[in-house]
Every structure is written in C-alpha cells, then in structure tokens.
Design an enzyme around this catalytic site. Sequence first.
Site, PDB file in Angstrom:
ATOM      1  N   SER A 220       1.004  -0.960   0.066  1.00  0.00           N
ATOM      2  CA  SER A 220      -0.348  -0.100  -0.001  1.00  0.00           C
ATOM      3  C   SER A 220       0.970   1.367  -0.402  1.00  0.00           C
ATOM      4  CB  SER A 220      -1.200   0.317   1.153  1.00  0.00           C
ATOM      5  OG  SER A 220       0.024   0.039   2.754  1.00  0.00           O
ATOM      6  N   GLY A 224       3.752   2.148   1.987  1.00  0.00           N
ATOM      7  CA  GLY A 224       4.984   2.239   0.958  1.00  0.00           C
ATOM      8  C   GLY A 224       6.330   4.215   1.842  1.00  0.00           C
ATOM      9  N   GLU A 241       6.275  -0.563  -5.638  1.00  0.00           N
ATOM     10  CA  GLU A 241       4.833  -0.832  -6.366  1.00  0.00           C
ATOM     11  C   GLU A 241       3.893  -0.642  -5.356  1.00  0.00           C
ATOM     12  OE1 GLU A 241       4.850  -0.917  -9.247  1.00  0.00           O
ATOM     13  OE2 GLU A 241       7.717  -1.592  -9.727  1.00  0.00           O
ATOM     14  N   CYS A 275      -3.382  -4.560  -8.146  1.00  0.00           N
ATOM     15  CA  CYS A 275      -3.144  -3.272  -7.715  1.00  0.00           C
ATOM     16  C   CYS A 275      -3.610  -2.271  -8.954  1.00  0.00           C
ATOM     17  CB  CYS A 275      -1.278  -3.396  -7.196  1.00  0.00           C
ATOM     18  SG  CYS A 275      -1.034  -3.763  -9.209  1.00  0.00           S
TER      19      CYS A 275
HETATM   20  P1  NAD Z   1       0.348  -3.450   3.555  1.00  0.00           P
HETATM   21  O1  NAD Z   1       0.780  -2.093   2.128  1.00  0.00           O
HETATM   22  O2  NAD Z   1      -0.791  -3.561   4.609  1.00  0.00           O
HETATM   23  O3  NAD Z   1       1.720  -4.417   2.869  1.00  0.00           O
HETATM   24  C1  NAD Z   1       2.457  -5.823   2.323  1.00  0.00           C
HETATM   25  C2  NAD Z   1       3.523  -5.867   3.206  1.00  0.00           C
HETATM   26  O4  NAD Z   1       4.776  -4.631   4.004  1.00  0.00           O
HETATM   27  C3  NAD Z   1       3.406  -7.236   3.993  1.00  0.00           C
HETATM   28  O5  NAD Z   1       4.626  -7.828   3.898  1.00  0.00           O
HETATM   29  C4  NAD Z   1       3.592  -5.849   5.704  1.00  0.00           C
HETATM   30  O6  NAD Z   1       3.958  -7.356   6.104  1.00  0.00           O
HETATM   31  C5  NAD Z   1       4.740  -5.166   5.426  1.00  0.00           C
HETATM   32  N1  NAD Z   1       5.006  -4.405   6.060  1.00  0.00           N
HETATM   33  C6  NAD Z   1       3.532  -3.643   6.838  1.00  0.00           C
HETATM   34  N2  NAD Z   1       4.286  -2.564   7.662  1.00  0.00           N
HETATM   35  C7  NAD Z   1       5.429  -2.194   7.418  1.00  0.00           C
HETATM   36  C8  NAD Z   1       6.042  -1.771   7.218  1.00  0.00           C
HETATM   37  N3  NAD Z   1       6.438  -0.674   8.615  1.00  0.00           N
HETATM   38  N4  NAD Z   1       7.765  -1.669   6.816  1.00  0.00           N
HETATM   39  C9  NAD Z   1       7.757  -2.455   6.267  1.00  0.00           C
HETATM   40  N5  NAD Z   1       7.234  -3.557   5.232  1.00  0.00           N
HETATM   41  C10 NAD Z   1       5.561  -3.367   6.386  1.00  0.00           C
HETATM   42  O7  NAD Z   1      -0.346  -4.116   1.686  1.00  0.00           O
HETATM   43  P2  NAD Z   1      -1.043  -5.251   0.936  1.00  0.00           P
HETATM   44  O8  NAD Z   1      -2.510  -4.657   2.187  1.00  0.00           O
HETATM   45  O9  NAD Z   1      -0.705  -6.599   1.653  1.00  0.00           O
HETATM   46  O10 NAD Z   1      -1.201  -5.620  -0.197  1.00  0.00           O
HETATM   47  C11 NAD Z   1      -2.754  -4.162  -1.160  1.00  0.00           C
HETATM   48  C12 NAD Z   1      -1.567  -3.196  -1.508  1.00  0.00           C
HETATM   49  O11 NAD Z   1      -0.392  -3.725  -2.252  1.00  0.00           O
HETATM   50  C13 NAD Z   1      -2.404  -2.697  -2.461  1.00  0.00           C
HETATM   51  O12 NAD Z   1      -2.598  -1.349  -2.044  1.00  0.00           O
HETATM   52  C14 NAD Z   1      -2.157  -2.171  -4.087  1.00  0.00           C
HETATM   53  O13 NAD Z   1      -2.582  -1.579  -4.860  1.00  0.00           O
HETATM   54  C15 NAD Z   1      -0.235  -2.606  -3.756  1.00  0.00           C
HETATM   55  N6  NAD Z   1      -0.336  -3.835  -4.636  1.00  0.00           N
HETATM   56  C16 NAD Z   1       0.662  -2.974  -5.503  1.00  0.00           C
HETATM   57  C17 NAD Z   1       1.256  -3.318  -6.675  1.00  0.00           C
HETATM   58  C18 NAD Z   1       1.922  -3.180  -7.637  1.00  0.00           C
HETATM   59  O14 NAD Z   1       2.408  -3.802  -8.656  1.00  0.00           O
HETATM   60  N7  NAD Z   1       1.798  -1.532  -7.482  1.00  0.00           N
HETATM   61  C19 NAD Z   1       1.238  -4.632  -6.878  1.00  0.00           C
HETATM   62  C20 NAD Z   1       0.425  -5.887  -5.507  1.00  0.00           C
HETATM   63  C21 NAD Z   1      -0.215  -5.012  -4.945  1.00  0.00           C
END
Ligand code: NAD
Length: 471
Positions: A220, A224, A241, A275
């Site tokens: 997310s 990010g 991403e 995404c």
């Molecule tokens: P998220 O941001 O909640 O989690 C992603 C990852 O980050 C997980 O492994 C999580 O454990 C980790 N994480 C959580 N807090 C963190 C921190 N403080 N520091 C480092 N890592 C941490 O996202 P999600 O709910 O797993 O995925 C859905 C999101 O991903 C949606 O917004 C979607 O659009 C996006 N996404 C983007 C792409 C792309 O290529 N642009 C592809 C797939 C998904």
Amino acid sequence: MSEYGLIINGKKVATTESFGVINPATEEIVGQCPIASRGQLDTAVDAAAQAFKTWSKVSDAERAAACGKIAAAINAHADELATLLTQEQGKPLGGSKFELGGAGAWAGYTGSLSLPDKVLQDDEKSRIVQTRKPIGVVGSITPWNFPLMIAIWHVVPAIRTGNTAVLKPSPSTPLSTLRMVEIINEVLPPGVLNCVTGTDDLGQWMTEHPGISKIIFTGSIQTGKKVMSSSAASLKRLTLELGGNDAGIVLDDVDPATVAPGIIHGAFMNNGQVCAALKRLYVPESIYEALCEQLVAAAKGGTMGNGLDEGTTQGPLANKMQYDKVCSLLKDAKANGGRVLCGGEIPEGPGYFVPFTIIADATSGMRVVDEEQFGPLMPVIKYTDLDDAIAQANGLEVGLGGSVWSSDPDRASAVAARLESGTAWVNQHGPISPNVPFGGVKCSGIGVEFGEEGLAEYTTIQVLNIAKSAA
Ligand code: NAD
C-alpha cells in the site's frame, strides 16, 4: 498439518513463536506461520551477505541458468503450491494455477534478459565503458494478492543480476511463499535466497537493517511511505510498487455489449484484488444506462465459494482486514446515493465473501470512488464532458494504470496519452508481461519492474574510464 520454518542459508529454521494463518473461505487455520526474531533476521541477512561474496562473482551464464532452474522447480511443484495458495489466499484453484504459471514464466524469461556493458566512448583519448554491478543483499517485502508471483518478480531479477535476497511475505499469506522458497533452495547455493516470516514489525526491521542495501516493496501507499522513510538512514536503493485507483474512460462510440466483458474482467479479476485493476469507470451520459445493463450481464453467472471446490469462479476476499474495508466502502456508497445494480448483499459467514457489485450513480467524493477499494466493487460515474472525465481520472494522488475504451483505437490512444499513469491501456485493462516495464507515477510508486529497465534497478552503474595514453 505441515510444519513450516524460516528458510535461512538453505535450511529450515524453527522459531519459538508462531501464529495461525486463516483460510478466508472457512475461517479455519491452514497452518502455523513462524515468527522470526530480530536475531533470526540478522542471521538471514548475514547468510545472504556471505552468499553474495561468491554469487556476485559467478558467471553471467550460470546466473541465467539458475533462473531456468528456478522456473523448472516452480513448474514441477505447481499443483502443490497452488493448493496451498488457495487455502491461505482464497482464490479459486484455477486462479492459483494461473499465478504459478505466471511465476514460472517470469522466472524463465528473466533468465533470458541481460545488461551487457555499454561502450559510451572509444576514441584516441579514452575508452569509457558503463558496467552494471549487483548491489548486495536485497530485501523483498510482498503483499497478499499475488504472493507467489510477486515474490518471483522481486527475487529472480535480484538473483539474475548477482545479488542475494531476504524475502518477507505478507502475514496474511506466508505459508505458500515459505514452501516455494524451500523448493527453490534445492536448486540454488545456500544463502542466495532466504525467507523470513512474522508480523509487520519484521518488514520495518528489514527497512532499518544496515546489512540490506536495497528494498523492493510491493504494497500500500501508506506502508510504502514508511518504507521510504525508514530506509533513508542507510540510503537504501528502493523500488516501490504501490497502490492504485485506476480509472477506465469509456468513449461515446463504443458498442456496450462488446466492451462490457473486458471491463468486468479488468475490474474483477482476482476478486478486484489487483493493484492495476479498473477501480473507477467513467461513462458518457448518452450510453450510461445501456452500458450499465451490459456490465451487469457480464458480471453475473459466476459461482462464489471455497476456491478448492470444483466450479468455484469467485473466492472470498483474502483476509478479514480487507473484507471489513470493502464492506465499509459498500455501506458508505449505499448510504450516499450509490445505486447497486448487482451484488451488494453480504452473505452470512463463515468466510469473507463479497459478490461482484456494480454501483451506478457514483460520484467523486464517495469513498468507493476516491479510495482504492481493492475488492469486487466497481463504481460507475456518469460524465457529459470528456475533458472533465479525464481531469477526474487524473485528479487523485495515484497513477498506476488506466484505460480508454472506444471503437476507434486512434481516438482512444490520444485520450490514453493524457492519463497520468505508468501504463495506459486501450480496449483492455490489466495485461502485463515480463518484457514490458511496469510501475506507477505519482504516489503509485518509484521505479519499474520487468524488462531491461526493471532488471537495471537491481544494479548500480560503474563507469570504467580508461585513458589511452598515460601522459
Ligand atoms: P501492505 O502495505 O499492508 O503490506 C505489504 C507488505 O508490507 C506486507 O508484507 C506487510 O507485512 C509489510 N509491512 C507492513 N508494515 C510495514 C512497515 N512498516 N515496514 C515494512 N513493511 C511493512 O499492503 P497489502 O495490504 O499486503 O497489499 C495490498 C496493497 O498492495 C494495495 O494497495 C495494492 O494496490 C498494492 N499492490 C501494488 C502492486 C504494484 O505493483 N504496484 C501490486 C500488488 C499490490
């Protein structure tokens, strides 16, 4: 029930703590996810750093061949991995097999890419050559929507270019990644690819870790930003991403029945948990009701259920957090004038099921339009002025993908070029391939994946500048 362990230096490592991973179709526990300690993360980073000393020196041909071996290992275990993926992620088995097919294909194709030296200048004065070197230990942090394919997108280019990696999957879908990394380790030297699991804290520890030189993160926007901020202390290289809220703009010359199935596929593939799914649809007033009718027809006819059951075409959302978010956006849309054309009723549990839902009379300002829903809800927004529709499409902080639909591809391409997005599709939404760079603009990300440009993100440039005479 299988016993899962971290994969460090080619070995399965037990942890003292674990948590249960929930099957989103049944809400039962699929297996126990090991929780890595900070010390175990250090051990994984050390193993990767040790392995880097030799892996960064092996020949380009050997590293290319390793990608082929990874692809073969994934393909050989595709059925087992697909079943586990469905159990923890929820997607129908056919969708899991598709994901495994993609993972194998991407791994194989990445082996065929290369970044040869470039001679920038060669004259009587000097010879200047640009070379590309691996960065070091790459930390990969993945989400839960396509956990296996995205993990492959992250780690195979890293390995191809001579880096080593520590991979951390989402706490929502860690088990299939642990098993896949275990399988891949059978064809790689120890330490080249390690996998640690735990809660979100572990991701933060990785971004702070001085032994990790680059982070590739998919997730997310909110997370990010945290990744970028905590990576700053050691100035890590970053590829981010992030989320999107892709707009689709329909032009007034389309045949509604022709475009509706493609629009529905772009919106609801993987249950909308993509995404770059089509998340807002802008439709001219002149064909609004006719297209809505065709969209409903195209969305109907599937079977929602446990992804392991034969005949299921739509599984549950992947986890409770996402289910609660989608239910709340649906409730908000209904309360604020959204007209539900199909779906819209949440079935009794167990399971995190939300039917394909099309919401007419949606407008900017509604949460389901302004926020990334990441689920099977599609708001349809009426427009009368194309410039205004383009302005609305570009009006959010995101810019991952976008699409334009028309019976005239040239006219559509001219509109598509005005979208502020990393990818602009015409008469389709969502296709990606390993030879085509993919990434977001604005808050949807930094950098790209795939193709030579994606591979280059795992390297730093070294310029070799040789004077032709010593004088
Ligand atoms: P998220 O941001 O909640 O989690 C992603 C990852 O980050 C997980 O492994 C999580 O454990 C980790 N994480 C959580 N807090 C963190 C921190 N403080 N520091 C480092 N890592 C941490 O996202 P999600 O709910 O797993 O995925 C859905 C999101 O991903 C949606 O917004 C979607 O659009 C996006 N996404 C983007 C792409 C792309 O290529 N642009 C592809 C797939 C998904």
